[in-house]
Design a protein around this motif. Structure first.
Motif, PDB file in Angstrom:
ATOM      1  N   LYS A   1       1.247   6.400  -2.426  1.00 15.68           N
ATOM      2  CA  LYS A   1       0.255   5.338  -1.337  1.00 15.68           C
ATOM      3  C   LYS A   1       0.078   4.060  -1.888  1.00 15.68           C
ATOM      4  O   LYS A   1       0.384   3.072  -1.633  1.00 15.68           O
ATOM      5  CB  LYS A   1      -0.760   6.094  -0.515  1.00 15.68           C
ATOM      6  N   ALA A   2      -0.786   4.029  -3.169  1.00 11.59           N
ATOM      7  CA  ALA A   2      -1.304   2.908  -3.676  1.00 11.59           C
ATOM      8  C   ALA A   2      -0.282   2.263  -4.374  1.00 11.59           C
ATOM      9  O   ALA A   2      -0.274   0.916  -4.359  1.00 11.59           O
ATOM     10  CB  ALA A   2      -2.419   3.391  -4.957  1.00 11.59           C
ATOM     11  N   PHE A   3       0.788   2.642  -5.003  1.00 13.83           N
ATOM     12  CA  PHE A   3       1.758   1.966  -5.428  1.00 13.83           C
ATOM     13  C   PHE A   3       2.540   1.293  -4.637  1.00 13.83           C
ATOM     14  O   PHE A   3       2.848   0.153  -4.743  1.00 13.83           O
ATOM     15  CB  PHE A   3       2.669   2.968  -6.158  1.00 13.83           C
ATOM     16  N   ASN A   4       2.771   1.927  -3.759  1.00 12.66           N
ATOM     17  CA  ASN A   4       3.577   1.289  -2.246  1.00 12.66           C
ATOM     18  C   ASN A   4       2.854   0.176  -1.879  1.00 12.66           C
ATOM     19  O   ASN A   4       3.666  -0.888  -1.405  1.00 12.66           O
ATOM     20  CB  ASN A   4       4.019   2.415  -1.317  1.00 12.66           C
ATOM     21  N   LYS A   5       1.581   0.210  -1.675  1.00 18.57           N
ATOM     22  CA  LYS A   5       0.788  -0.878  -1.257  1.00 18.57           C
ATOM     23  C   LYS A   5       0.798  -2.015  -2.156  1.00 18.57           C
ATOM     24  O   LYS A   5       0.740  -3.247  -1.807  1.00 18.57           O
ATOM     25  CB  LYS A   5      -0.791  -0.387  -0.918  1.00 18.57           C
ATOM     26  N   VAL A   6       0.688  -1.887  -3.457  1.00 21.97           N
ATOM     27  CA  VAL A   6       0.562  -2.855  -4.416  1.00 21.97           C
ATOM     28  C   VAL A   6       2.125  -3.715  -4.510  1.00 21.97           C
ATOM     29  O   VAL A   6       2.027  -4.904  -4.315  1.00 21.97           O
ATOM     30  CB  VAL A   6       0.374  -2.429  -5.893  1.00 21.97           C
ATOM     31  N   ILE A   7       3.087  -2.750  -4.340  1.00 27.39           N
ATOM     32  CA  ILE A   7       4.571  -3.412  -4.337  1.00 27.39           C
ATOM     33  C   ILE A   7       4.607  -4.137  -3.113  1.00 27.39           C
ATOM     34  O   ILE A   7       5.016  -5.372  -3.077  1.00 27.39           O
ATOM     35  CB  ILE A   7       5.708  -2.250  -4.396  1.00 27.39           C
ATOM     36  N   ALA A   8       4.212  -3.789  -1.982  1.00 22.87           N
ATOM     37  CA  ALA A   8       4.204  -4.431  -0.573  1.00 22.87           C
ATOM     38  C   ALA A   8       3.488  -5.893  -0.699  1.00 22.87           C
ATOM     39  O   ALA A   8       3.877  -6.805  -0.294  1.00 22.87           O
ATOM     40  CB  ALA A   8       3.909  -3.760   0.460  1.00 22.87           C
ATOM     41  N   ASP A   9       2.173  -5.890  -1.380  1.00 20.72           N
ATOM     42  CA  ASP A   9       1.491  -6.826  -1.466  1.00 20.72           C
ATOM     43  C   ASP A   9       2.196  -8.024  -2.454  1.00 20.72           C
ATOM     44  O   ASP A   9       2.023  -9.191  -2.090  1.00 20.72           O
ATOM     45  CB  ASP A   9       0.016  -6.553  -1.988  1.00 20.72           C
ATOM     46  N   VAL A  10       2.469  -7.674  -3.429  1.00 22.51           N
ATOM     47  CA  VAL A  10       3.106  -8.487  -4.579  1.00 22.51           C
ATOM     48  C   VAL A  10       4.351  -9.237  -4.024  1.00 22.51           C
ATOM     49  O   VAL A  10       4.508 -10.231  -4.025  1.00 22.51           O
ATOM     50  CB  VAL A  10       3.596  -7.669  -5.849  1.00 22.51           C
ATOM     51  N   LEU A  11       5.144  -8.197  -3.094  1.00 26.20           N
ATOM     52  CA  LEU A  11       6.543  -8.974  -2.735  1.00 26.20           C
ATOM     53  C   LEU A  11       6.251  -9.556  -1.323  1.00 26.20           C
ATOM     54  O   LEU A  11       7.266 -10.292  -0.808  1.00 26.20           O
ATOM     55  CB  LEU A  11       7.447  -7.609  -2.422  1.00 26.20           C
ATOM     56  N   GLY A  12       5.118  -9.417  -0.832  1.00 26.05           N
ATOM     57  CA  GLY A  12       4.700 -10.139   0.597  1.00 26.05           C
ATOM     58  C   GLY A  12       5.514  -9.491   1.821  1.00 26.05           C
ATOM     59  O   GLY A  12       6.015 -10.200   2.539  1.00 26.05           O
ATOM     60  N   VAL A  13       5.823  -8.162   1.673  1.00 24.54           N
ATOM     61  CA  VAL A  13       6.234  -7.419   2.544  1.00 24.54           C
ATOM     62  C   VAL A  13       5.538  -6.414   3.528  1.00 24.54           C
ATOM     63  O   VAL A  13       4.325  -6.282   3.196  1.00 24.54           O
ATOM     64  CB  VAL A  13       7.591  -6.575   2.327  1.00 24.54           C
TER      65      VAL A  13
END
Length: 211
Positions: free
Chosen positions: A199-211
């Motif tokens: 969950k945490a990894f997916n949140k970071v990815i979404a935050d960085v990519l702005g999705v």
């Protein structure tokens, strides 16, 4: 900027009494593209037993199940593909063994030359690393995030960032253009457990990519 997805690598030691359930909970917690079974210094029978226990857990969730180092066992046991290092079976031989439709990924360390060769040979992805200190294995090379950006400008083939990747340090790799984050200890040793890590990894990815 390309999407970035998780690529889980199994821990060095696997207890089949508990790990399949742990793996299932991690896969159910968020987006995971693939799971690589990486077992070192064990016999073929143990590798086969582990594949039989884990492959259904992974494939039933539409996640790719990849075996490390062993194209022969990958082909014989219904894996989706194989990952080969520079000291393992050469790419062309691995491809011949697993067939055209299977995934074949290649370790390229920090080498632009090795990556170009693998890409031109037809690899499905190239893996760069280690980017950070890792307890899982002794890294043969240290890679810098800019190699991911360079690769994205040059090639269409996806690139994987590997080596000591954690929730805390992964933003720089996502930002540099990693298509996949290959994570072992960063998920299995996560304080709140593997599901929370996904969950945490997916949140970071979404935050960085702005999705």
């Amino acid at each position: 900027m390309s999407d970035c997805r998780l690529y889980l690598i199994t821990p060095p030691r696997i207890d089949l009494a508990i790990f399949p359930k742990l793996l299932a909970s991690a896969l159910d917690a968020g987006d995971v593209a693939s799971v690589q079974l990486r077992l070192k210094d064990v016999g073929d029978d143990e590798i086969r037993r582990t594949i039989d226990a884990l492959r259904p857990v992974v494939q039933s969730r539409e996640v790719a199940f990849i075996l490390n180092d062993r194209p022969d066992l990958a082909a014989a046991s219904g894996c989706d593909g194989v990952h080969v290092g520079q000291e393992d079976t050469p790419y062309a031989q691995a491809r011949k063994i697993v067939g055209r439709d299977a995934i074949v990924g290649v370790t390229c360390h920090d080498s632009r030359h090795l990556a170009m060769v693998a890409g031109e040979d037809g690899a499905d992805y190239v893996a760069f690393g280690a980017f950070f200190d890792t307890a899982t294995k002794e890294p043969k090379a240290r890679a810098e995030p800019k190699i991911l950006s360079w690769w994205q400008e040059m090639m269409e083939i996806p690139c994987v960032a590997i080596g000591g990747v954690t929730v805390e340090n992964c933003p720089v790799l996502v930002d540099a253009g990693a298509d996949f984050l290959a994570v072992s200890g960063g998920v299995w040793n996560y304080a709140e457990g593997p599901a929370a890590a996904v969950k945490a990894f997916n949140k970071v990815i979404a935050d960085v990519l702005g999705v």
